[in-house]
Design a protein around this motif. Structure first.
Motif, PDB file in Angstrom:
ATOM      1  N   TRP A  84     -55.909 -10.309  45.701  1.00  0.00           N
ATOM      2  CA  TRP A  84     -57.116 -10.585  44.907  1.00  0.00           C
ATOM      3  C   TRP A  84     -56.838 -10.364  43.423  1.00  0.00           C
ATOM      4  O   TRP A  84     -57.296 -11.129  42.562  1.00  0.00           O
ATOM      5  N   LEU A  85     -56.090  -9.327  43.096  1.00  0.00           N
ATOM      6  CA  LEU A  85     -55.821  -8.996  41.697  1.00  0.00           C
ATOM      7  C   LEU A  85     -54.970 -10.066  41.026  1.00  0.00           C
ATOM      8  O   LEU A  85     -55.120 -10.328  39.828  1.00  0.00           O
ATOM      9  N   ILE A  86     -54.068 -10.683  41.785  1.00  0.00           N
ATOM     10  CA  ILE A  86     -53.257 -11.769  41.222  1.00  0.00           C
ATOM     11  C   ILE A  86     -54.157 -12.899  40.759  1.00  0.00           C
ATOM     12  O   ILE A  86     -54.007 -13.435  39.655  1.00  0.00           O
ATOM     13  N   ALA A  87     -55.119 -13.259  41.615  1.00  0.00           N
ATOM     14  CA  ALA A  87     -56.041 -14.346  41.263  1.00  0.00           C
ATOM     15  C   ALA A  87     -56.947 -13.949  40.104  1.00  0.00           C
ATOM     16  O   ALA A  87     -57.402 -14.816  39.345  1.00  0.00           O
ATOM     17  N   ALA A 207     -46.074  -9.360  39.740  1.00  0.00           N
ATOM     18  CA  ALA A 207     -45.750  -8.940  38.378  1.00  0.00           C
ATOM     19  C   ALA A 207     -44.254  -9.062  38.111  1.00  0.00           C
ATOM     20  O   ALA A 207     -43.829  -9.510  37.033  1.00  0.00           O
ATOM     21  N   LEU A 208     -43.432  -8.695  39.084  1.00  0.00           N
ATOM     22  CA  LEU A 208     -41.990  -8.817  38.937  1.00  0.00           C
ATOM     23  C   LEU A 208     -41.570 -10.280  38.827  1.00  0.00           C
ATOM     24  O   LEU A 208     -40.677 -10.627  38.047  1.00  0.00           O
ATOM     25  N   LEU A 210     -43.345 -12.762  37.586  1.00  0.00           N
ATOM     26  CA  LEU A 210     -43.727 -13.251  36.266  1.00  0.00           C
ATOM     27  C   LEU A 210     -42.724 -12.827  35.203  1.00  0.00           C
ATOM     28  O   LEU A 210     -42.400 -13.593  34.287  1.00  0.00           O
ATOM     29  N   GLU A 211     -42.216 -11.625  35.323  1.00  0.00           N
ATOM     30  CA  GLU A 211     -41.236 -11.155  34.346  1.00  0.00           C
ATOM     31  C   GLU A 211     -39.927 -11.934  34.466  1.00  0.00           C
ATOM     32  O   GLU A 211     -39.215 -12.135  33.470  1.00  0.00           O
ATOM     33  N   LEU A 212     -39.596 -12.395  35.687  1.00  0.00           N
ATOM     34  CA  LEU A 212     -38.375 -13.179  35.874  1.00  0.00           C
ATOM     35  C   LEU A 212     -38.448 -14.536  35.178  1.00  0.00           C
ATOM     36  O   LEU A 212     -37.419 -15.082  34.792  1.00  0.00           O
ATOM     37  N   VAL A 213     -39.652 -15.087  35.043  1.00  0.00           N
ATOM     38  CA  VAL A 213     -39.803 -16.409  34.427  1.00  0.00           C
ATOM     39  C   VAL A 213     -39.279 -16.388  32.999  1.00  0.00           C
ATOM     40  O   VAL A 213     -38.653 -17.341  32.526  1.00  0.00           O
ATOM     41  N   GLY A 214     -39.557 -15.273  32.296  1.00  0.00           N
ATOM     42  CA  GLY A 214     -38.983 -15.097  30.968  1.00  0.00           C
ATOM     43  C   GLY A 214     -39.823 -15.625  29.828  1.00  0.00           C
ATOM     44  O   GLY A 214     -39.618 -15.231  28.682  1.00  0.00           O
ATOM     45  N   ASP A 215     -40.764 -16.537  30.094  1.00  0.00           N
ATOM     46  CA  ASP A 215     -41.639 -17.024  29.025  1.00  0.00           C
ATOM     47  C   ASP A 215     -42.514 -15.888  28.518  1.00  0.00           C
ATOM     48  O   ASP A 215     -42.938 -15.015  29.294  1.00  0.00           O
ATOM     49  N   THR A 216     -42.830 -15.913  27.234  1.00  0.00           N
ATOM     50  CA  THR A 216     -43.604 -14.826  26.635  1.00  0.00           C
ATOM     51  C   THR A 216     -44.929 -14.611  27.359  1.00  0.00           C
ATOM     52  O   THR A 216     -45.305 -13.471  27.679  1.00  0.00           O
ATOM     53  N   ALA A 217     -45.634 -15.706  27.642  1.00  0.00           N
ATOM     54  CA  ALA A 217     -46.941 -15.585  28.286  1.00  0.00           C
ATOM     55  C   ALA A 217     -46.823 -15.024  29.694  1.00  0.00           C
ATOM     56  O   ALA A 217     -47.676 -14.242  30.138  1.00  0.00           O
ATOM     57  N   ASP A 218     -45.772 -15.407  30.419  1.00  0.00           N
ATOM     58  CA  ASP A 218     -45.602 -14.923  31.790  1.00  0.00           C
ATOM     59  C   ASP A 218     -45.211 -13.449  31.823  1.00  0.00           C
ATOM     60  O   ASP A 218     -45.702 -12.684  32.655  1.00  0.00           O
ATOM     61  N   VAL A 219     -44.313 -13.050  30.925  1.00  0.00           N
ATOM     62  CA  VAL A 219     -43.936 -11.636  30.851  1.00  0.00           C
ATOM     63  C   VAL A 219     -45.155 -10.786  30.509  1.00  0.00           C
ATOM     64  O   VAL A 219     -45.394  -9.727  31.111  1.00  0.00           O
ATOM     65  N   ALA A 221     -48.295 -11.581  31.102  1.00  0.00           N
ATOM     66  CA  ALA A 221     -49.182 -11.573  32.267  1.00  0.00           C
ATOM     67  C   ALA A 221     -48.689 -10.612  33.336  1.00  0.00           C
ATOM     68  O   ALA A 221     -49.491  -9.951  34.013  1.00  0.00           O
ATOM     69  N   GLY A 222     -47.363 -10.515  33.500  1.00  0.00           N
ATOM     70  CA  GLY A 222     -46.807  -9.563  34.456  1.00  0.00           C
ATOM     71  C   GLY A 222     -47.133  -8.125  34.079  1.00  0.00           C
ATOM     72  O   GLY A 222     -47.479  -7.306  34.939  1.00  0.00           O
ATOM     73  N   GLN A 223     -47.053  -7.824  32.806  1.00  0.00           N
ATOM     74  CA  GLN A 223     -47.392  -6.480  32.341  1.00  0.00           C
ATOM     75  C   GLN A 223     -48.885  -6.196  32.513  1.00  0.00           C
ATOM     76  O   GLN A 223     -49.276  -5.094  32.912  1.00  0.00           O
ATOM     77  N   VAL A 224     -49.717  -7.221  32.229  1.00  0.00           N
ATOM     78  CA  VAL A 224     -51.162  -7.061  32.421  1.00  0.00           C
ATOM     79  C   VAL A 224     -51.474  -6.830  33.888  1.00  0.00           C
ATOM     80  O   VAL A 224     -52.275  -5.950  34.247  1.00  0.00           O
ATOM     81  N   LEU A 225     -50.843  -7.605  34.772  1.00  0.00           N
ATOM     82  CA  LEU A 225     -51.103  -7.469  36.208  1.00  0.00           C
ATOM     83  C   LEU A 225     -50.718  -6.082  36.712  1.00  0.00           C
ATOM     84  O   LEU A 225     -51.448  -5.469  37.495  1.00  0.00           O
ATOM     85  N   GLU A 226     -49.585  -5.586  36.252  1.00  0.00           N
ATOM     86  CA  GLU A 226     -49.152  -4.243  36.651  1.00  0.00           C
ATOM     87  C   GLU A 226     -50.171  -3.190  36.191  1.00  0.00           C
ATOM     88  O   GLU A 226     -50.542  -2.289  36.949  1.00  0.00           O
TER      89      GLU A 226
END
Length: 266
Positions: A84-87, A207-208, A210-219, A221-226
């Motif tokens: 749910w949190l991912i969505a 979250a992990l 998203l960080e692998l994608v490497g794009d600024t927005a995805d990284v 978002a991964g930090q926000v999700l965590e």
């Protein structure tokens, strides 16, 4: 100083997991009783007690990556579920109920969409073919992310024993690479524990990814999700133990600091 935060009066727009939960409830012949969860009324937007509602913190971010969350039958009903949190955080999140005998045509259409490059996120040790396993989205690996494609991470949202069964009995996923994560940190999820510290909850895995994608927005978002998981866990346990929500906690401050940052659009 502790304080109780209540969400704004405006309703939260239902996302894919929320809609899946509504559909699952409609099929139920009896009420679902969450084992060990707080009793009484829950917010429809975040599944917490109204006194601990965190709907006002829901970020909903744009990312290059998207998620396809395949949920075992009861997962959409569990208040502690973190798919749910991912969505909540990632705008392009798709959610489907998993079945051993039937495949939702919408899943097949999503996986066949040429804009996506799907990855099944699961420990590589369970893949029958080692050639299927990748550990990164770039580099020399032949199954790395193709130019012009966006990653679609397929997450199996279930208990660990259920997830292993889903992985074995979903032949429509067999043609996709298996992304095997080897993080250097232990899971901090406190609501439902695996017997192994290296088994992560669904939102930690996301979250992990998203960080692998490497794009600024995805990284970002991964930090926000965590951090969003940290606040959810804190409030869930506070409600369970009849403690007031603390808007000044370290978890809240970290999340708010990330939400104040506006990264480049994906």
């Amino acid at each position: 100083m502790s304080s109780i935060l209540v969400s704004t009066p405006s309703p939260v727009q239902p996302h894919a997991v929320s809609r899946l939960r509504t559909a699952r409830l409609a099929r139920s012949t009896r009420p679902f009783l969450a084992r060990g969860g707080p009793k009484g009324e829950r917010c429809e937007g975040c599944r917490l007690r109204p006194s601990h509602c965190m709907c006002a913190l829901r970020p909903e971010l744009n990312t290059r990556a998207a998620f396809c969350v395949l949920m075992h039958d009861s997962e959409p009903l569990k208040p502690s579920n973190t798919g749910w949190l991912i969505a909540d955080v990632v705008r392009e999140t798709y959610a489907f109920g998993w079945s051993r005998t039937e495949v939702d045509p919408q899943i097949e259409a999503l996986l066949a969409d040429p804009q996506w490059q799907p990855y099944v996120v699961f420990p590589g040790e369970y893949a029958q073919s080692p050639q299927r396993v990748v550990q990164a989205l770039d580099g020399e690996d032949a199954r790395a992310l193709e130019p012009g494609k966006r990653p679609l991470f397929i997450l199996l949202d279930a208990t660990w024993s259920e997830a292993r069964k889903m992985f074995r009995k979903s032949p429509y996923l067999d043609g996709f690479p298996v992304l095997s994560l080897h993080p250097d940190l232990l899971s901090r999820y406190q609501l439902r524990r695996s017997k192994r510290d290296d088994h992560f909850c669904t939102s930690e895995v996301a979250a992990l990814c998203l960080e692998l994608v490497g794009d600024t927005a995805d990284v970002h978002a991964g930090q926000v999700l965590e951090s969003y998981l940290g606040v959810f866990t804190e409030r869930y346990l506070q409600a369970k133990h009849q403690q007031r929500a603390d808007a000044g906690s370290e978890a809240h401050q970290r999340l708010q600091g990330l939400l104040d940052v506006v990264p480049a659009n994906p």
